[in-house]
Write an enzyme that holds these catalytic residues in place. Structure first.
Site: not given
Ligand SMILES: *[C@@H]1O[C@H](CO)[C@@H](O)[C@H](O)[C@H]1NC(C)=O
Ligand SMILES: *[C@@H]1O[C@H](CO)[C@@H](O)[C@H](O)[C@H]1NC(C)=O
Ligand SMILES: *[C@@H]1O[C@H](CO)[C@@H](O)[C@H](O)[C@H]1NC(C)=O
Ligand SMILES: *[C@@H]1O[C@H](CO)[C@@H](O)[C@H](O)[C@H]1NC(C)=O
Ligand SMILES: *[C@@H]1O[C@H](CO)[C@@H](O)[C@H](O)[C@H]1NC(C)=O
Ligand SMILES: *[C@@H]1O[C@H](CO)[C@@H](O)[C@H](O)[C@H]1NC(C)=O
Length: 400
Positions: A223, A246
């Protein structure tokens, strides 16, 4: 000899010469093995770790040190709680610390929690292993706003004047490191790793905290590399290598009521490799109250094969979780994107979508050179509700 030095020297002599030489003892080691810890990788050592911490915390000296020596130590959830008597608590990790896999063992949302401590050093070449692979399939927070989160690995809350250096955290069940309601924290030379497809394994989440610095670190997770929540001020990020994951994200903001502003964030000299985003500011499409994000600098960044290098998304609403299409009430202003180079994997290298109600103001794009990875085609920039300026080299051409 100046007066300050002299008086320090003098008091050292006096105290060490006195009958009870407790105050200026420099360091004392509290080895978890002396508290019955067993490094077989199977025995739960939470109690031994907890007792070592409690004795260290009660020791009235300069630098009481909890030592986790070499070996494989399984530990269930732990709270390292202050305030402590020493000037600076030290936790030195030489060993391999494994989290309890059984989720029923966790009464709170974290594995190892440091709370109410002024003066802390967490260091060592050791490793925290969240053993996330058992837990990831049970994550039910991906498509729901209300859900039971898996435990986060290291939670620093109400901590001030701390350094976290050298440690490694792998396979966290959820976020690796949280910095919450804390001030003056310096994280450097740390390594956070989890597989690219592991859910919600953000590297570091910072919220409600001031004067935080994160530098010279490697973060590759499933993430956000670093995510920055409401109430964060004066956070400087530099020399971080992100990816996969991310990217670095401010937000999501505007999801809750009466959120604190995000002010004075800099991201400098970082590299993003094979990440979904590079740098991003995201705010929920509908916000219950007003807040702001301003004085933000993103510069000297290299994007290696990044899907979306530069993003402002004020219509953030994953999985259609928003109740309405009301515009975001988060005001974004004074944001500089400077000296950003590399390659974008989607055509839309720069995508700035601001609030219909509160357009972004004072946005700067300068010296950007982002090439599209598809040969013979060019990247583009797109802007909605953006006011500002651009100058210097601009590839793709600016949309401001
Ligand atoms: C971190 O600790 C604070 C308490 O000090 C708590 O309120 C918060 O929920 C914890 N965060 C997580 C993710 O466990
Ligand atoms: C620790 O941090 C606080 C602010 O959070 C500051 O006021 C204080 O002077 C610091 N203490 C030391 C010993 O550095
Ligand atoms: C900010 O934190 C750093 C340590 O990271 C510390 O040296 C500095 O004194 C802090 N600044 C203030 C104003 O507290
Ligand atoms: C802001 O952060 C920087 C870098 O961590 C530090 O040097 C400075 O003292 C901080 N300023 C304030 C007002 O905390
Ligand atoms: C930039 O970051 C790298 C680590 O990724 C570091 O080695 C280098 O010294 C940094 N350069 C500057 C100018 O801070
Ligand atoms: C940013 O790029 C410009 C143009 O290439 C250069 O003159 C400037 O020194 C760079 N800024 C930094 C902080 O490196």
């Amino acid at each position: 000899m100046n007066l300050l030095y002299f008086s320090f020297f003098f008091s050292l002599v006096v105290i060490s010469g006195s009958a009870a030489p407790y105050r200026l003892s420099i360091s004392k080691i509290f080895n978890v093995n002396d508290y019955g810890a067993v490094s077989d990788g199977r025995t739960d050592n939470a109690k031994a770790f907890q007792n070592a911490w409690e004795d260290a915390c009660a020791w009235d000296g300069l630098r009481p040190k909890v030592l986790i020596p070499k070996g494989k130590f399984l530990v269930g959830p732990l709270v390292f709680k202050g305030p402590c008597k020493g000037r600076e608590m030290v936790v030195q990790v030489k060993g391999y610390v494994l989290s309890q896999a059984d989720l029923n063992a966790y009464k709170t949302h974290d594995w190892i929690s440091f709370r109410y401590i002024n003066g802390l050093l967490v260091t060592g070449k050791g490793l925290f292993d969240g053993q996330g692979a058992h837990a990831w399939p049970l994550n039910n927070c991906l498509h729901r706003r209300r859900c039971k989160p898996l435990p986060w690995s290291l939670n620093f809350s109400f901590v001030s004047n701390a350094t976290i250096r050298g440690i490694t955290s792998i396979n966290s069940k959820n976020v690796h490191i949280q910095i919450f309601a804390s001030n003056n924290i310096n994280l450097h030379s740390i390594k956070l790793m989890a597989p690219e497809n592991s859910p919600n394994t953000d590297g570091i989440h910072v919220g409600e905290s001031k004067n935080i610095s994160i530098s010279q670190s490697i973060i590759s997770t499933g993430d956000d590399c670093i995510s920055i929540g409401p109430g964060t001020a004066n956070l400087s990020i530099s020399g971080v290598r992100c990816g996969p994951g991310h990217g670095i994200s401010i937000g999501s903001l505007g999801g809750g009521k009466d959120e604190g502003d995000v002010v004075g964030i800099s991201v400098r000299n970082c590299t993003f490799s094979d990440t979904e985003n590079g740098v991003r500011i995201k705010t929920w499409q509908e916000s219950p109250t007003f807040s702001s994000a301003y004085d933000l600098v993103f510069e000297e960044l290299v994007m290696n094969n990044v899907d979306n290098p530069i993003v402002i998304d004020q219509k953030y609403c994953p999985h259609n979780l928003c109740g309405s299409k009301a515009p975001s009430l988060v005001k974004i202003s004074n944001v500089k994107f400077r000296n950003i180079t590399g390659e974008t994997r989607t055509k839309n290298a720069i995508n700035l979508v601001c609030s219909d109600r509160l357009p972004c103001e004072d946005i700067e794009l300068s010296n950007i050179d982002l090439k599209y990875s598809v040969a013979g085609d060019f990247a583009v920039a797109s802007c909605v509700n953006v006011k500002g300026r651009s100058f210097g080299l601009m590839i793709p051409p600016s949309c401001i």
